[in-house]
Enzyme design. Sequence first.
Site, mmCIF file in Angstrom:
data_model
loop_
_atom_site.group_PDB
_atom_site.id
_atom_site.type_symbol
_atom_site.label_atom_id
_atom_site.label_comp_id
_atom_site.label_asym_id
_atom_site.label_seq_id
_atom_site.Cartn_x
_atom_site.Cartn_y
_atom_site.Cartn_z
ATOM 1 N N HIS A 275 -4.733 -6.491 4.583
ATOM 2 C CA HIS A 275 -5.070 -5.576 3.491
ATOM 3 C C HIS A 275 -4.153 -5.766 2.284
ATOM 4 O O HIS A 275 -4.508 -5.389 1.157
ATOM 5 C CB HIS A 275 -4.990 -4.127 3.987
ATOM 6 C CG HIS A 275 -6.110 -3.272 3.483
ATOM 7 N ND1 HIS A 275 -7.437 -3.493 3.804
ATOM 8 C CD2 HIS A 275 -6.113 -2.190 2.660
ATOM 9 C CE1 HIS A 275 -8.197 -2.584 3.216
ATOM 10 N NE2 HIS A 275 -7.415 -1.791 2.508
ATOM 11 N N LYS B 188 -17.855 -0.957 3.880
ATOM 12 C CA LYS B 188 -17.848 0.232 4.733
ATOM 13 C C LYS B 188 -19.198 0.932 4.683
ATOM 14 O O LYS B 188 -19.814 1.035 3.631
ATOM 15 C CB LYS B 188 -16.751 1.208 4.273
ATOM 16 C CG LYS B 188 -15.347 0.806 4.689
ATOM 17 C CD LYS B 188 -14.369 1.911 4.348
ATOM 18 C CE LYS B 188 -12.976 1.591 4.873
ATOM 19 N NZ LYS B 188 -12.030 2.694 4.578
ATOM 20 N N ARG C 258 -5.774 -7.604 -0.461
ATOM 21 C CA ARG C 258 -6.709 -6.765 -1.220
ATOM 22 C C ARG C 258 -5.947 -5.928 -2.263
ATOM 23 O O ARG C 258 -6.362 -5.832 -3.418
ATOM 24 C CB ARG C 258 -7.467 -5.863 -0.244
ATOM 25 C CG ARG C 258 -8.476 -4.898 -0.864
ATOM 26 C CD ARG C 258 -9.268 -4.264 0.285
ATOM 27 N NE ARG C 258 -9.970 -3.050 -0.100
ATOM 28 C CZ ARG C 258 -11.195 -3.024 -0.621
ATOM 29 N NH1 ARG C 258 -11.816 -4.163 -0.869
ATOM 30 N NH2 ARG C 258 -11.781 -1.882 -0.907
ATOM 31 N N ARG D 99 -11.780 -6.750 2.347
ATOM 32 C CA ARG D 99 -11.196 -6.193 3.557
ATOM 33 C C ARG D 99 -11.274 -7.263 4.641
ATOM 34 O O ARG D 99 -12.136 -8.144 4.598
ATOM 35 C CB ARG D 99 -11.966 -4.951 4.019
ATOM 36 C CG ARG D 99 -12.012 -3.802 3.025
ATOM 37 C CD ARG D 99 -12.837 -2.644 3.587
ATOM 38 N NE ARG D 99 -12.872 -1.506 2.683
ATOM 39 C CZ ARG D 99 -13.816 -1.261 1.785
ATOM 40 N NH1 ARG D 99 -14.841 -2.122 1.673
ATOM 41 N NH2 ARG D 99 -13.775 -0.199 1.011
ATOM 42 N N HIS E 221 -15.066 0.868 -3.890
ATOM 43 C CA HIS E 221 -14.612 2.249 -3.739
ATOM 44 C C HIS E 221 -15.691 3.207 -4.232
ATOM 45 O O HIS E 221 -16.234 3.017 -5.328
ATOM 46 C CB HIS E 221 -13.338 2.493 -4.547
ATOM 47 C CG HIS E 221 -12.127 1.838 -3.969
ATOM 48 N ND1 HIS E 221 -10.991 1.579 -4.703
ATOM 49 C CD2 HIS E 221 -11.863 1.389 -2.715
ATOM 50 C CE1 HIS E 221 -10.084 1.002 -3.940
ATOM 51 N NE2 HIS E 221 -10.595 0.866 -2.728
ATOM 52 N N TYR F 242 -3.746 2.130 -7.900
ATOM 53 C CA TYR F 242 -3.160 0.876 -8.372
ATOM 54 C C TYR F 242 -2.468 1.032 -9.723
ATOM 55 O O TYR F 242 -1.598 0.244 -10.070
ATOM 56 C CB TYR F 242 -4.231 -0.212 -8.426
ATOM 57 C CG TYR F 242 -4.761 -0.521 -7.056
ATOM 58 C CD1 TYR F 242 -3.976 -1.201 -6.136
ATOM 59 C CD2 TYR F 242 -6.011 -0.080 -6.649
ATOM 60 C CE1 TYR F 242 -4.434 -1.452 -4.851
ATOM 61 C CE2 TYR F 242 -6.470 -0.331 -5.370
ATOM 62 C CZ TYR F 242 -5.686 -1.011 -4.475
ATOM 63 O OH TYR F 242 -6.128 -1.242 -3.204
#
Length: 298
Positions: A244, A172, A247, A148, A270, A279
Amino acid sequence: MNWNIAIKDYQTFLKIERGLSINTINSYTNDLEKLSKFLSENEISISPIAIDETVIQQFIYDAAKKINARSQARLISGLKSFFEYLVFEDYRKTNPTDLIEAPKIGRKLPDTLSEEEIDALIGAIDLSHPQGERNRTILETMYSCGLRVSEVITLKISDLFFDEGFIRVLGKGNKERFVPIHTQAQKFIQSYINVIRIHEKPQKNHEDTLFLNRRGKGLTRQMIFMMINENATKINLKKKISPHTFRHSFATHLLKYGADLRAIQQMLGHESITTTEIYVHLDKSYLREVVETYHPRR
């Protein structure tokens, strides 16, 4: 309890109990501030404890005139989370948003770049510019590791474990993960550190920051965004891209060449495999290849 106190308490809860990032917390609380402003502008004097479904529906209806369906869904989700918090803390007995349904929206697939477009974007960087080598290294690192933008600008020299082939990333909610880094990206980083960064004077508290601006401080998201879009203009790229996008391209290209979805999940950081599964939808050829390779009737 008034709205200002409730919002501040909620921010503390999101930070301490849920470990969310500042940007995510701001996103959650911005909608609550809009609700508070709506009440004030319409002279509705009601606390977070007493507000009911009718008033909230009025607010959502008013907001819906200015925002699209996706933003409406996010707004309702944020309100639900806030009132769930109030119920959890025993400030309220019920959640007034329980019966409010969000608009149905399709799953938005992220934009990606082809391998040729990635190469062209990075190749468009002017290496004669004082920040050219740094900028090339940033893009190579983002694409090599699927970072990110917030993760690449906070990357530290002490996070580099090249002997082991990994970098440490703070994602995150301050969640730490180790991501493999390609030898090519390692070479660019080592060259940047030994040839460029060694001549720069880091400001206080930025001695360990990997990527520095001209003043010796860390970079901002906006700087990365502008740099990417300047290079997109140079190569006449018509796609709407952002940091992004690198990524998304990282994950899509790994999947294309047969990487395991669980491995991609770990590298991207994730929490849920459901997030990573998007994806699969980007490259339908992957599904066809799986069937052709592994199905007993192949």
